[in-house]
Design an enzyme around this catalytic site. Sequence first.
Site, mmCIF file in Angstrom:
data_model
loop_
_atom_site.group_PDB
_atom_site.id
_atom_site.type_symbol
_atom_site.label_atom_id
_atom_site.label_comp_id
_atom_site.label_asym_id
_atom_site.label_seq_id
_atom_site.Cartn_x
_atom_site.Cartn_y
_atom_site.Cartn_z
ATOM 1 N N SER A 153 0.853 -1.186 0.000
ATOM 2 C CA SER A 153 0.000 0.000 0.000
ATOM 3 C C SER A 153 0.889 1.236 0.000
ATOM 4 O O SER A 153 2.008 1.217 0.537
ATOM 5 C CB SER A 153 -0.894 0.005 1.236
ATOM 6 O OG SER A 153 -1.469 1.278 1.447
ATOM 7 N N SER A 154 0.392 2.314 -0.563
ATOM 8 C CA SER A 154 1.171 3.552 -0.584
ATOM 9 C C SER A 154 1.353 4.158 0.805
ATOM 10 O O SER A 154 2.193 5.038 0.996
ATOM 11 C CB SER A 154 0.504 4.580 -1.506
ATOM 12 O OG SER A 154 -0.810 4.873 -1.072
ATOM 13 N N CYS A 155 0.604 3.661 1.803
ATOM 14 C CA CYS A 155 0.757 4.198 3.162
ATOM 15 C C CYS A 155 2.058 3.745 3.817
ATOM 16 O O CYS A 155 2.379 4.196 4.920
ATOM 17 C CB CYS A 155 -0.432 3.814 4.028
ATOM 18 S SG CYS A 155 -0.458 2.080 4.503
ATOM 19 N N TYR B 182 -1.129 -0.457 10.258
ATOM 20 C CA TYR B 182 -1.338 -1.114 8.955
ATOM 21 C C TYR B 182 -0.082 -0.993 8.098
ATOM 22 O O TYR B 182 0.350 -1.958 7.456
ATOM 23 C CB TYR B 182 -2.530 -0.469 8.253
ATOM 24 C CG TYR B 182 -2.816 -1.006 6.875
ATOM 25 C CD1 TYR B 182 -3.406 -2.253 6.709
ATOM 26 C CD2 TYR B 182 -2.517 -0.260 5.735
ATOM 27 C CE1 TYR B 182 -3.682 -2.749 5.445
ATOM 28 C CE2 TYR B 182 -2.782 -0.745 4.467
ATOM 29 C CZ TYR B 182 -3.370 -1.992 4.322
ATOM 30 O OH TYR B 182 -3.630 -2.489 3.068
ATOM 31 N N LYS C 33 2.416 -3.947 6.378
ATOM 32 C CA LYS C 33 2.732 -4.023 4.954
ATOM 33 C C LYS C 33 4.240 -3.937 4.702
ATOM 34 O O LYS C 33 4.779 -4.618 3.826
ATOM 35 C CB LYS C 33 1.993 -2.922 4.192
ATOM 36 C CG LYS C 33 0.503 -3.164 4.053
ATOM 37 C CD LYS C 33 0.249 -4.444 3.279
ATOM 38 C CE LYS C 33 -1.229 -4.694 3.035
ATOM 39 N NZ LYS C 33 -1.465 -5.946 2.276
ATOM 40 N N HIS D 293 -12.974 3.598 2.870
ATOM 41 C CA HIS D 293 -12.000 4.624 2.523
ATOM 42 C C HIS D 293 -12.754 5.866 2.030
ATOM 43 O O HIS D 293 -13.964 5.848 1.831
ATOM 44 C CB HIS D 293 -11.041 4.113 1.450
ATOM 45 C CG HIS D 293 -10.082 3.092 1.966
ATOM 46 N ND1 HIS D 293 -10.297 1.738 1.815
ATOM 47 C CD2 HIS D 293 -8.899 3.216 2.620
ATOM 48 C CE1 HIS D 293 -9.290 1.081 2.355
ATOM 49 N NE2 HIS D 293 -8.431 1.938 2.845
#
Length: 330
Positions: free
Chosen positions: A123-125, A152, A156, A195
């Site tokens: 994920s880009s987070c 989270y 990842k 989201h």
Amino acid sequence: MTTQTSQPRGLLERPLDRSARVLIAGSAGLAGSALWRCLTRNGFSNLAGPRSAELDLRERQAVFSWFATHRPDVVVLAAARVGGIKANATRPADFLSDNLRIQVNVLDAALEHRTQRLLFLGSSCIYPKFADQPIREEALLTGPLEPTNDAYAIAKIAGIQQVKAVRRQHGLPWISAMPTNLYGPGDNFRPDEAHVLPALIRRLHHARHTNAAHVINWGTGTPRREFLHADDLAEACLHLLEHYDSDTPVNVGTGTDLTIRELSQLIATVVGYEGTVQWDPTKPDGTPQKLLDISRITALGWKPRTSLEQGLTDTYTWYKNHLGTATLRH
């Protein structure tokens, strides 16, 4: 004299066997269901995607037993506990524990059975909250994370590092991809889990059909976000499986972003809501901007196809068609 052109780092040319046994872990989710459609459309005939009622990926022995029986040739790990800013901020222990267990179980089982091709979806987070924009893959682990979804993100990041470790220790050509914010048919519209994009669709649809004079959105509306249609991500996953082999994770996005306020305006137009949109600055905004540098994957020959306007229209149509059905996670 011939002119030699440099190839993108990690370039691979290895088409997948369309009869290969492919496990899509998380096949019922937004990304997983799009992958199923994509692979079916591209001629894959031996797909497996057990639902959580059949196989709880958090249960280690169950995962190992499934791999021993089915022995997939290719694995796409799209399964995850996901949610919006409220869910991440209020249940960080759940997000950390569930995602770590899912990842470790699937990756360990795939290693035990020497699964030759595996794609882990991150994920880009994972990137630092104040990373330079657009965010390059090299920004990973260079700064502090956004506090509202750090649990989270840590899970990842652990998955990315496990893929790298397997490559280094065991030589398997596993890869990781980091998609930006996804949306599309099959998204999660639950109020406490959605989201921002599906949450806005749900809120503005309800406001239109109840003739509400105004709606209130979280935050200031100023953060900038990038949105990728799930079907575009699915095509990117197939492209990477057939054209990429490196331990560097690959960003997958559109290369463009907009403010949440602008997104809300677009969705209001698609939904047909003509009331007033207000903002609650006492609620968190999250990361100020999160735009991915997608030069690595575009150099490999992939680019997104779906405009945001068309994608929003398609997603809203799906939402309306599934209201009141078990298919809609409402």
